[in-house]
Design a protein around this motif. Structure first.
Motif, mmCIF file in Angstrom:
data_model
loop_
_atom_site.group_PDB
_atom_site.id
_atom_site.type_symbol
_atom_site.label_atom_id
_atom_site.label_comp_id
_atom_site.label_asym_id
_atom_site.label_seq_id
_atom_site.Cartn_x
_atom_site.Cartn_y
_atom_site.Cartn_z
ATOM 1 N N ALA A 169 -59.955 5.573 -13.962
ATOM 2 C CA ALA A 169 -59.597 4.624 -15.028
ATOM 3 C C ALA A 169 -59.272 3.250 -14.438
ATOM 4 O O ALA A 169 -59.705 2.222 -14.973
ATOM 5 N N LEU A 170 -58.542 3.229 -13.332
ATOM 6 C CA LEU A 170 -58.252 1.941 -12.689
ATOM 7 C C LEU A 170 -59.532 1.283 -12.203
ATOM 8 O O LEU A 170 -59.698 0.068 -12.311
ATOM 9 N N ALA A 171 -60.436 2.078 -11.655
ATOM 10 C CA ALA A 171 -61.715 1.528 -11.189
ATOM 11 C C ALA A 171 -62.509 0.971 -12.365
ATOM 12 O O ALA A 171 -63.084 -0.125 -12.271
ATOM 13 N N CYS A 172 -62.536 1.695 -13.483
ATOM 14 C CA CYS A 172 -63.252 1.228 -14.683
ATOM 15 C C CYS A 172 -62.648 -0.069 -15.220
ATOM 16 O O CYS A 172 -63.367 -0.944 -15.700
ATOM 17 N N ASP A 173 -61.324 -0.164 -15.147
ATOM 18 C CA ASP A 173 -60.645 -1.343 -15.669
ATOM 19 C C ASP A 173 -61.052 -2.620 -14.950
ATOM 20 O O ASP A 173 -60.916 -3.712 -15.495
ATOM 21 N N THR A 174 -61.583 -2.499 -13.753
ATOM 22 C CA THR A 174 -62.003 -3.664 -12.978
ATOM 23 C C THR A 174 -62.996 -4.521 -13.754
ATOM 24 O O THR A 174 -62.968 -5.745 -13.681
ATOM 25 N N THR A 175 -63.866 -3.876 -14.500
ATOM 26 C CA THR A 175 -64.936 -4.596 -15.188
ATOM 27 C C THR A 175 -64.583 -4.949 -16.631
ATOM 28 O O THR A 175 -65.411 -5.522 -17.330
ATOM 29 N N ASP A 176 -63.368 -4.614 -17.073
ATOM 30 C CA ASP A 176 -62.929 -4.914 -18.439
ATOM 31 C C ASP A 176 -61.947 -6.082 -18.407
ATOM 32 O O ASP A 176 -60.826 -5.928 -17.937
ATOM 33 N N PRO A 177 -62.349 -7.244 -18.911
ATOM 34 C CA PRO A 177 -61.490 -8.427 -18.835
ATOM 35 C C PRO A 177 -60.117 -8.230 -19.482
ATOM 36 O O PRO A 177 -59.146 -8.859 -19.077
ATOM 37 N N GLU A 178 -60.032 -7.347 -20.458
ATOM 38 C CA GLU A 178 -58.752 -7.133 -21.138
ATOM 39 C C GLU A 178 -57.852 -6.148 -20.394
ATOM 40 O O GLU A 178 -56.664 -6.071 -20.685
ATOM 41 N N ARG A 179 -58.415 -5.390 -19.440
ATOM 42 C CA ARG A 179 -57.615 -4.377 -18.752
ATOM 43 C C ARG A 179 -57.715 -4.466 -17.239
ATOM 44 O O ARG A 179 -57.391 -3.520 -16.542
ATOM 45 N N CYS A 180 -58.156 -5.589 -16.703
ATOM 46 C CA CYS A 180 -58.417 -5.688 -15.269
ATOM 47 C C CYS A 180 -57.167 -5.937 -14.424
ATOM 48 O O CYS A 180 -57.250 -5.935 -13.208
ATOM 49 N N ASP A 181 -56.001 -6.107 -15.059
ATOM 50 C CA ASP A 181 -54.763 -6.358 -14.322
ATOM 51 C C ASP A 181 -54.164 -5.029 -13.866
ATOM 52 O O ASP A 181 -53.255 -4.491 -14.488
ATOM 53 N N VAL A 182 -54.692 -4.490 -12.779
ATOM 54 C CA VAL A 182 -54.254 -3.181 -12.311
ATOM 55 C C VAL A 182 -52.823 -3.211 -11.785
ATOM 56 O O VAL A 182 -52.109 -2.214 -11.877
ATOM 57 N N PHE A 183 -52.389 -4.350 -11.266
ATOM 58 C CA PHE A 183 -51.005 -4.459 -10.805
ATOM 59 C C PHE A 183 -50.040 -4.174 -11.951
ATOM 60 O O PHE A 183 -49.116 -3.367 -11.808
ATOM 61 N N THR A 184 -50.250 -4.833 -13.084
ATOM 62 C CA THR A 184 -49.359 -4.648 -14.229
ATOM 63 C C THR A 184 -49.410 -3.212 -14.736
ATOM 64 O O THR A 184 -48.383 -2.634 -15.086
ATOM 65 N N LYS A 185 -50.595 -2.611 -14.747
ATOM 66 C CA LYS A 185 -50.722 -1.219 -15.189
ATOM 67 C C LYS A 185 -49.903 -0.306 -14.296
ATOM 68 O O LYS A 185 -49.140 0.534 -14.767
ATOM 69 N N ILE A 186 -50.042 -0.464 -12.990
ATOM 70 C CA ILE A 186 -49.299 0.376 -12.053
ATOM 71 C C ILE A 186 -47.805 0.108 -12.174
ATOM 72 O O ILE A 186 -46.997 1.045 -12.190
ATOM 73 N N ARG A 187 -47.424 -1.156 -12.273
ATOM 74 C CA ARG A 187 -46.006 -1.494 -12.400
ATOM 75 C C ARG A 187 -45.399 -0.806 -13.628
ATOM 76 O O ARG A 187 -44.319 -0.216 -13.565
ATOM 77 N N ARG A 188 -46.106 -0.878 -14.757
ATOM 78 C CA ARG A 188 -45.619 -0.237 -15.985
ATOM 79 C C ARG A 188 -45.544 1.271 -15.825
ATOM 80 O O ARG A 188 -44.582 1.905 -16.255
ATOM 81 N N ASP A 189 -46.575 1.867 -15.218
ATOM 82 C CA ASP A 189 -46.585 3.316 -15.023
ATOM 83 C C ASP A 189 -45.446 3.754 -14.106
ATOM 84 O O ASP A 189 -44.781 4.761 -14.366
ATOM 85 N N PHE A 190 -45.215 3.011 -13.039
ATOM 86 C CA PHE A 190 -44.113 3.335 -12.128
ATOM 87 C C PHE A 190 -42.777 3.217 -12.855
ATOM 88 O O PHE A 190 -41.917 4.087 -12.721
ATOM 89 N N ASP A 191 -42.599 2.141 -13.596
ATOM 90 C CA ASP A 191 -41.342 1.946 -14.324
ATOM 91 C C ASP A 191 -41.108 3.070 -15.332
ATOM 92 O O ASP A 191 -40.002 3.601 -15.435
ATOM 93 N N ALA A 192 -42.152 3.438 -16.067
ATOM 94 C CA ALA A 192 -42.031 4.488 -17.081
ATOM 95 C C ALA A 192 -41.695 5.843 -16.453
ATOM 96 O O ALA A 192 -40.977 6.654 -17.047
ATOM 97 N N ALA A 193 -42.205 6.075 -15.243
ATOM 98 C CA ALA A 193 -41.987 7.362 -14.573
ATOM 99 C C ALA A 193 -40.761 7.353 -13.658
ATOM 100 O O ALA A 193 -40.431 8.373 -13.051
#
Length: 108
Positions: free
Chosen positions: A38-62
């Protein structure tokens, strides 16, 4: 290196980054593969390409304690690793499958 190579390198980095993050999140097996894909796929999606923010949110939530600086450091290290793997992968390395995934994701 071409723009296509840069995108492939970023996709590969994000795949590796997803594996790293999944491990810290306690995600294993197919779920870990799905997370990194999913992170690899997000690379090509302009609306979801911010993998840092995704990981930060996932880490915070967990409740995973990892500094922003550490996440950025790992991202940088894995970008360098991805760059080193790219030429080798074209020559039939064990990471050729990961590069093939990157190419398939780009064609979507």
């Amino acid at each position: 290196m071409t723009a296509s190579d840069d995108v492939q390198k970023t996709i590969l980095r994000n795949k590796l980054l997803g594996r790293w993050a999944a491990e810290r999140l306690g995600i294993t097996g197919r779920d870990a593969d799905a997370y990194s894909d999913a992170l690899a796929c997000d690379t090509t999606d302009p609306e979801r390409c911010d993998v840092f923010t995704k990981i930060r949110r996932d880490f915070d939530a967990a409740g995973v304690v990892e500094s922003d600086d550490r996440i950025l450091q790992v991202m940088t290290e894995l970008m360098l690793k991805a760059g080193n793997l790219m030429p080798t992968a074209r020559g039939d390395s064990s990471d050729a499958a990961t590069v093939a995934i990157a190419r398939n994701l780009m064609s979507r």
